[in-house]
Design a protein around this motif. Structure first.
Motif, PDB file in Angstrom:
ATOM      1  N   ALA A 161       0.803  -1.211   0.000  1.00 42.06           N
ATOM      2  CA  ALA A 161       0.000   0.000   0.000  1.00 42.06           C
ATOM      3  C   ALA A 161       0.844   1.272   0.000  1.00 42.06           C
ATOM      4  O   ALA A 161       0.562   2.188  -0.768  1.00 42.06           O
ATOM      5  N   PRO A 162       1.925   1.356   0.821  1.00 39.62           N
ATOM      6  CA  PRO A 162       2.702   2.593   0.783  1.00 39.62           C
ATOM      7  C   PRO A 162       3.292   2.886  -0.577  1.00 39.62           C
ATOM      8  O   PRO A 162       3.305   4.027  -1.037  1.00 39.62           O
ATOM      9  N   ALA A 163       3.773   1.820  -1.279  1.00 30.33           N
ATOM     10  CA  ALA A 163       4.356   2.045  -2.597  1.00 30.33           C
ATOM     11  C   ALA A 163       3.306   2.518  -3.579  1.00 30.33           C
ATOM     12  O   ALA A 163       3.546   3.390  -4.408  1.00 30.33           O
ATOM     13  N   ALA A 164       2.092   1.920  -3.489  1.00 32.81           N
ATOM     14  CA  ALA A 164       1.032   2.340  -4.395  1.00 32.81           C
ATOM     15  C   ALA A 164       0.580   3.750  -4.074  1.00 32.81           C
ATOM     16  O   ALA A 164       0.316   4.556  -4.971  1.00 32.81           O
ATOM     17  N   ASP A 165       0.464   4.049  -2.763  1.00 26.27           N
ATOM     18  CA  ASP A 165       0.032   5.386  -2.376  1.00 26.27           C
ATOM     19  C   ASP A 165       1.028   6.442  -2.799  1.00 26.27           C
ATOM     20  O   ASP A 165       0.678   7.584  -3.060  1.00 26.27           O
ATOM     21  N   ALA A 166       2.306   6.038  -2.850  1.00 31.69           N
ATOM     22  CA  ALA A 166       3.334   7.001  -3.229  1.00 31.69           C
ATOM     23  C   ALA A 166       3.377   7.221  -4.735  1.00 31.69           C
ATOM     24  O   ALA A 166       4.176   8.021  -5.224  1.00 31.69           O
ATOM     25  N   GLY A 167       2.556   6.509  -5.469  1.00 34.26           N
ATOM     26  CA  GLY A 167       2.509   6.691  -6.915  1.00 34.26           C
ATOM     27  C   GLY A 167       3.495   5.834  -7.671  1.00 34.26           C
ATOM     28  O   GLY A 167       3.600   5.928  -8.885  1.00 34.26           O
ATOM     29  N   GLY A 168       4.263   4.957  -6.983  1.00 36.17           N
ATOM     30  CA  GLY A 168       5.222   4.099  -7.646  1.00 36.17           C
ATOM     31  C   GLY A 168       4.613   2.786  -8.066  1.00 36.17           C
ATOM     32  O   GLY A 168       3.547   2.396  -7.604  1.00 36.17           O
ATOM     33  N   LYS A 169       5.319   2.065  -8.946  1.00 31.00           N
ATOM     34  CA  LYS A 169       4.858   0.751  -9.362  1.00 31.00           C
ATOM     35  C   LYS A 169       5.197  -0.276  -8.286  1.00 31.00           C
ATOM     36  O   LYS A 169       6.221  -0.185  -7.635  1.00 31.00           O
ATOM     37  N   VAL A 170       4.324  -1.253  -8.135  1.00 27.20           N
ATOM     38  CA  VAL A 170       4.509  -2.302  -7.143  1.00 27.20           C
ATOM     39  C   VAL A 170       5.043  -3.545  -7.837  1.00 27.20           C
ATOM     40  O   VAL A 170       4.632  -3.893  -8.937  1.00 27.20           O
ATOM     41  N   CYS A 171       5.978  -4.225  -7.187  1.00 31.00           N
ATOM     42  CA  CYS A 171       6.607  -5.415  -7.741  1.00 31.00           C
ATOM     43  C   CYS A 171       5.555  -6.490  -8.019  1.00 31.00           C
ATOM     44  O   CYS A 171       4.708  -6.778  -7.174  1.00 31.00           O
ATOM     45  N   VAL A 172       5.629  -7.120  -9.169  1.00 29.53           N
ATOM     46  CA  VAL A 172       4.674  -8.167  -9.516  1.00 29.53           C
ATOM     47  C   VAL A 172       5.013  -9.477  -8.822  1.00 29.53           C
ATOM     48  O   VAL A 172       4.188 -10.389  -8.773  1.00 29.53           O
ATOM     49  N   CYS A 174       6.810  -9.847  -5.372  1.00 31.60           N
ATOM     50  CA  CYS A 174       6.580  -9.839  -3.926  1.00 31.60           C
ATOM     51  C   CYS A 174       5.420  -8.944  -3.521  1.00 31.60           C
ATOM     52  O   CYS A 174       4.966  -9.010  -2.380  1.00 31.60           O
ATOM     53  N   ARG A 175       4.929  -8.108  -4.408  1.00 28.13           N
ATOM     54  CA  ARG A 175       3.811  -7.201  -4.141  1.00 28.13           C
ATOM     55  C   ARG A 175       4.083  -6.273  -2.971  1.00 28.13           C
ATOM     56  O   ARG A 175       3.161  -5.738  -2.359  1.00 28.13           O
ATOM     57  N   ALA A 176       5.353  -6.095  -2.604  1.00 26.48           N
ATOM     58  CA  ALA A 176       5.668  -5.276  -1.446  1.00 26.48           C
ATOM     59  C   ALA A 176       6.689  -4.198  -1.749  1.00 26.48           C
ATOM     60  O   ALA A 176       6.768  -3.213  -1.028  1.00 26.48           O
ATOM     61  N   GLY A 177       7.490  -4.385  -2.779  1.00 28.91           N
ATOM     62  CA  GLY A 177       8.569  -3.446  -3.054  1.00 28.91           C
ATOM     63  C   GLY A 177       8.232  -2.461  -4.159  1.00 28.91           C
ATOM     64  O   GLY A 177       7.383  -2.723  -5.012  1.00 28.91           O
ATOM     65  N   ARG A 178       8.904  -1.333  -4.141  1.00 28.46           N
ATOM     66  CA  ARG A 178       8.735  -0.339  -5.194  1.00 28.46           C
ATOM     67  C   ARG A 178       9.705  -0.644  -6.330  1.00 28.46           C
ATOM     68  O   ARG A 178      10.828  -1.095  -6.101  1.00 28.46           O
ATOM     69  N   VAL A 179       9.266  -0.414  -7.556  1.00 29.98           N
ATOM     70  CA  VAL A 179      10.081  -0.677  -8.731  1.00 29.98           C
ATOM     71  C   VAL A 179      10.892   0.572  -9.039  1.00 29.98           C
ATOM     72  O   VAL A 179      10.345   1.669  -9.171  1.00 29.98           O
ATOM     73  N   ASP A 180      12.218   0.403  -9.168  1.00 30.46           N
ATOM     74  CA  ASP A 180      13.067   1.559  -9.432  1.00 30.46           C
ATOM     75  C   ASP A 180      13.062   1.908 -10.914  1.00 30.46           C
ATOM     76  O   ASP A 180      12.400   1.260 -11.730  1.00 30.46           O
TER      77      ASP A 180
END
Length: 471
Positions: A161-172, A174-180
């Motif tokens: 949720a934090p990564a999605a809320d921050a507007g970043g893409k979420v890892c497909v 682990c669904r937990a990390g932000r994609v650089d």
């Protein structure tokens, strides 16, 4: 030494004892460790279990030999070493008050904290805070503090949720990390699929699908589709498909630039009244200019990579109106005509700019021999700064029956080369469900091996108003 209390039965297994026994002959229980019988009447454990040896006096009772008046014990279970200890319910015995007197019938038990589970007492799936149940049997092998259970999907998704809320893409993965910015997960390092690895689009009655395939590390194909209206208000559909030349540098950029430029040129020219065939010619020229501009690099870049060819790609396109079908191409990407009435013959609408096509045109080989040669797919025409000379090919047709135009790269037609083969793999309802049919065609190529990128666009003929398409 204190006198050993005289017991009539073993406190552990209730085996009858004889005077002077120091150990139980049945279970080996150490009778010398049994404390003297307390003078009070302790509460009977609900499971009939006995505390560990050496417990203080009063910590366990002597098992009663007969049930209290007016009550009966539950029927005994199967005997044997593996038989579970009997479990009695609170209602099996009458309750007493603090003074030892029997409680009147119907008196509810006093409220109290739930008792801690004693040895031998089984609590099936006790409720846990938050409503989660403990798996059956878990309490027998580990303490409550270490009970394990499958993660709740709602909980496991929370870190994303934090990564999605921050507007970043979420890892497909682990669904937990932000994609650089490089396309990797900052949490697990998993490489993310690129946007162009698989693309689908539907625009009115036109649909297209592109896939990386099973062997290539990237998708070097591109497409552009759209619908517009002619000056008289009649509909017109447009489809452009491009295939990047892998031996050139930046082939993916070349195909994307060419498809975008050609589509924009057509969608701008047709509403102005430009004849569709002329508009197709001009669109290919515009696509060529777009690809040529990619070669305009600084001189220093050329010095560091002098062996690289300029970006290049092939192109094929179709314009469909209410009564006219126009195709245009450069290279070996193709267009096929497949009628709705499959009793009518299909047709290939383009001629490849390739070594094999030249051999066939010159009469030096038949088509089967030419395309079996390893040089068959060497192209003789393409879009790019190092092309010999730009020669856009265009052709106009006036079909006398409804059908569908298949616009594709060689990643598809390698698995359905002849017009009859292509007609067999195109679904019967392709004209009314183009997107689904395009997916099936891409799947056909992948099932055949997927050696190349696969791209196909389907355009129904005659053109239908924008907004109609797959139901």
């Amino acid at each position: 030494m204190s006198q050993m209390p005289q017991l009539s039965a073993c406190p552990s297994c209730e085996e009858p004892l004889e005077s002077g026994d120091r150990f139980c002959g049945a279970c080996g229980y150490d009778l010398s460790a049994v404390p003297e019988r307390p003078q009070d009447n302790p509460t009977i454990a609900m499971n009939g279990s006995v505390p560990a040896q050496g417990a203080p006096a009063g910590a366990y009772p002597e098992a009663p030999t007969v049930p209290p008046d007016g009550s009966a014990w539950p029927a005994p279970g199967p005997a044997g070493p593996d038989a579970p200890e009997p479990v009695h319910l609170p209602t099996d015995l009458p309750g007493t008050d603090s003074g030892g007197s029997a409680l009147p019938p119907g008196t509810p038990p006093p409220p109290s904290a739930p008792p801690a589970p004693a040895a031998g007492v089984r609590f099936d799936r006790p409720a846990r805070p938050g409503g989660h149940a403990v798996p059956a049997g878990a309490e027998r092998t580990q303490p409550d503090a270490y009970l394990l259970q499958a993660p709740d999907p709602r909980v496991s998704a929370d870190p994303a949720a934090p990564a999605a809320d921050a507007g970043g893409k979420v890892c497909v993965a682990c669904r937990a990390g932000r994609v650089d910015d490089d396309g990797y997960c900052e949490n697990c390092g998993h490489a993310q699929p690129r946007e162009r690895d698989h693309m689908e689009q539907e625009s009115g009655p036109v649909a297209a699908v592109s896939d990386r395939g099973l062997r290539h590390h990237r998708n070097e194909d591109a497409f552009a589709i759209g619908s517009t209206a002619l000056p008289d208000g009649s509909p017109a559909s447009v489809a452009i498909v491009c295939d990047g030349v892998s031996s050139a540098t930046r082939p993916d950029d070349a195909s994307l630039a060419a498809s975008k430029a050609a589509s924009e040129s057509l969608l701008a020219a047709l509403p102005r009244g430009t004849h569709p065939q002329q508009a197709m010619h001009d669109a290919i020229v515009a696509a060529s200019r777009a690809v040529n501009s990619l070669a305009e690099e600084p001189a220093t870049a050329r010095e560091h990579a002098p062996h690289q060819n300029a970006p290049a790609c092939t192109i094929v396109g179709a314009v469909v109106t209410s009564g006219l079908l126009i195709v245009g191409w450069v290279g070996d990407s193709r267009a096929y005509w497949v009628p709705v009435d499959r009793s009518a013959p299909p047709a290939r609408l383009t001629e490849d700019d390739s070594w094999a096509a030249q051999m066939v045109a010159a009469g030096l080989m038949n088509e089967a021999e030419a395309y079996a040669d390893e040089r068959a797919h060497a192209i003789t025409g393409w879009l790019g700064a190092d092309a010999y000379e730009l020669e856009p090919h265009t052709a106009a047709f006036k079909p006398d029956r409804p059908g569908v135009v298949v616009v594709c790269t060689d990643g598809l037609w390698n698995y359905a080369e002849a017009a009859e083969e292509m007609a067999r793999v195109v679904l019967l309802d392709a004209a009314t469900h183009p997107l689904h049919s395009a997916r099936v065609l891409v799947g056909h190529a992948l099932d055949g091996g997927g050696h190349d990128n696969v791209t196909v666009a389907l355009v129904p003929f005659p053109a239908v108003p924008q907004g109609a398409g797959s139901a």
